[in-house]
Scaffold this motif. Structure first.
Motif, short mmCIF file in Angstrom:
data_model
loop_
_atom_site.label_atom_id
_atom_site.label_comp_id
_atom_site.label_asym_id
_atom_site.label_seq_id
_atom_site.Cartn_x
_atom_site.Cartn_y
_atom_site.Cartn_z
N LEU A 59 0.82 -1.20 0.00
CA LEU A 59 0.00 0.00 0.00
C LEU A 59 0.86 1.26 0.00
O LEU A 59 0.51 2.26 -0.63
N ARG A 60 1.97 1.21 0.69
CA ARG A 60 2.89 2.35 0.70
C ARG A 60 3.41 2.63 -0.71
O ARG A 60 3.51 3.78 -1.13
N SER A 61 3.70 1.57 -1.43
CA SER A 61 4.17 1.72 -2.81
C SER A 61 3.08 2.28 -3.71
O SER A 61 3.34 3.10 -4.59
N GLU A 62 1.83 1.85 -3.49
CA GLU A 62 0.72 2.35 -4.31
C GLU A 62 0.48 3.84 -4.09
O GLU A 62 -0.10 4.51 -4.95
N LEU A 63 0.92 4.37 -2.94
CA LEU A 63 0.82 5.80 -2.68
C LEU A 63 1.98 6.57 -3.30
O LEU A 63 2.12 7.77 -3.08
N ASN A 64 2.81 5.88 -4.07
CA ASN A 64 4.00 6.48 -4.68
C ASN A 64 4.99 6.97 -3.64
O ASN A 64 5.64 8.01 -3.81
N VAL A 65 5.09 6.24 -2.55
CA VAL A 65 6.07 6.51 -1.51
C VAL A 65 7.18 5.48 -1.68
O VAL A 65 6.95 4.28 -1.51
N LEU A 66 8.39 5.94 -2.03
CA LEU A 66 9.47 5.00 -2.30
C LEU A 66 10.74 5.42 -1.58
O LEU A 66 10.83 6.54 -1.05
#
Length: 414
Positions: free
Chosen positions: A381-388
């Motif tokens: 889910l963190r990745s889907e928020l464009n948090v990398l």
């Protein structure tokens, strides 16, 4: 750019008098005072006077003031959008035409004494990396400074900010801890959530116990810091050429707060306890969807200042009953107790401003704001928020032909 002695540029409308400065007294009129025409540092009118002066100056140059953000100024020049954002005496500006940016810099230098800083790379604790493929915003330096401030620089890293089986309560019999330190940790981490939405739920849960923090609450706070130790360089990635689409995700953890059994809603990068006790999951989700609708209205209006017009915005909810309540204006025994203010969701559904649709629970991005998650689900889910992680991004960038996934995007380096 930075405006030198910015507050001295503003004119004040009120009658303000000051004593004669020491060493500059008029011997013929020692008891007289000076009347101010322009602002001085230390006056409460000074910030407002400066903002009004700068606003009038930019409007005279053809700029339009933002309808939502009064410190945002935009200008359309033959199809090129120029954006100018003001923060007291600091000015961020950019344009789709580089020539217009240089012209703006020259114009401001003629009107004020300016200091040109150059390409934006650090602002208010935010670090900005501008590369050909997009823009990355993070707070790594601020994060590392926090770890040093609270003596957690040598702590053991951990992969999630909260355990899945951790449920904080008032802990009446627990040992009290220093209240000022606990509150300082909360306040410092809240600023970090601007680029780190992944810690929002765990931080807001801990913030509910600021009145009387116990050791169990402090332990939960330290776990968040241990998670930051594990991921100090995580931030927001804005890829070049990405299609702009406004979507709303709303979710609620029914009666998840053990102290008063109120539900937690996750909307627009926020995690908030609902004001009333919901009697069903449908009611909790319906109230969350209403809060999400308010955020969508705000964001639609904000995007208009940038020339972006959004039509009907999809609002994704993982509760079918809540979606039906919004679409069907029937009053029955299971809904008549719901406060009338929550039913404005129906009005906007009827107007076509939003379209409430169902989404599978495993695809509900707002889950990250309502409940503690396992490492695999949390990372997805963190990745889907464009948090990398910027460090991994730069590591992969060195390898020609490397393909990495960032949220919904695949990046290949050449």
């Amino acid at each position: 750019m930075d405006v030198k002695s910015a507050f001295l540029n503003g004119y004040i409308n009120e009658l303000v008098y000051v004593d004669q400065p020491p060493g500059f007294e008029d011997p013929r009129k020692p008891n007289h005072v000076y009347r101010l025409h322009k602002a001085l540092y230390g006056l409460k009118q000074t910030p407002r006077a400066w903002c009004e002066w700068l606003r009038d100056f930019l409007i005279m140059q053809g700029f339009k003031i933002g309808k939502v953000d009064m410190t945002l100024f935009t200008k359309d020049v033959n199809g090129d959008l120029f954006i100018c954002q003001i923060y007291v005496d600091d000015i961020i500006f950019g344009c789709t035409n580089e020539k217009l940016s240089h012209e703006f810099g020259d114009m401001m230098s003629r009107g004020f004494e300016m200091s040109m800083i150059g390409e934006l790379n650090f602002f208010l604790g935010f670090q900005i990396k501008q590369v050909k493929r997009g823009i990355f915003i993070h707070q790594e330096k601020y994060c590392r400074d926090l770890l040093k401030k609270f003596k957690m620089g040598d702590c053991k890293p951990i992969s999630t900010p909260m355990s899945t089986n951790e449920h904080l309560d008032a802990d009446v019999d627990g040992k009290l801890v220093d209240q000022s330190t606990y509150r300082s940790m909360i306040g410092s981490l809240l600023y970090l959530t601007a680029s780190r939405p992944d810690i929002m739920f765990s931080l807001c849960l801990c913030a509910r116990f600021q009145a009387a923090p116990k050791e169990s609450h402090l332990t939960a706070m330290k776990r968040i810091l241990r998670y930051l130790k594990h991921t100090p360089s995580i931030g927001l990635w804005y890829p070049e050429g990405a299609k702009l689409e406004l979507l709303g995700y709303s979710d609620s953890d029914f009666a998840g707060y053990r102290v008063d059994r109120k539900s937690t809603l996750g909307v627009s990068w926020s995690s908030k306890k609902q004001n009333c006790v919901a009697l069903s999951t449908a009611e909790a989700e319906y109230i969350a969807a209403g809060a999400c609708r308010a955020q969508i209205l705000y964001m639609k209006q904000s995007l208009l200042d940038f020339g972006v017009v959004c039509g009907s915005v999809p609002l994704l909810c993982d509760n079918e009953s809540a979606a039906k309540i919004a679409k069907n204006p029937v009053q029955h025994s299971r809904t008549k107790h719901i406060d009338i203010r929550h039913h404005f969701l129906r009005d906007h559904e009827a107007k076509g401003d939003i379209t409430i649709t169902g989404v599978r629970s495993e695809e509900q991005l707002a889950d990250i704001f309502t409940k503690p998650l396992g490492e695999e689900t949390f990372s997805r889910l963190r990745s889907e928020l464009n948090v990398l992680d910027w460090s991994n991004f730069m590591k992969n960038k060195k390898k020609v032909g490397t393909v990495i996934r960032v949220g919904q995007y695949r990046l290949q380096f050449s």
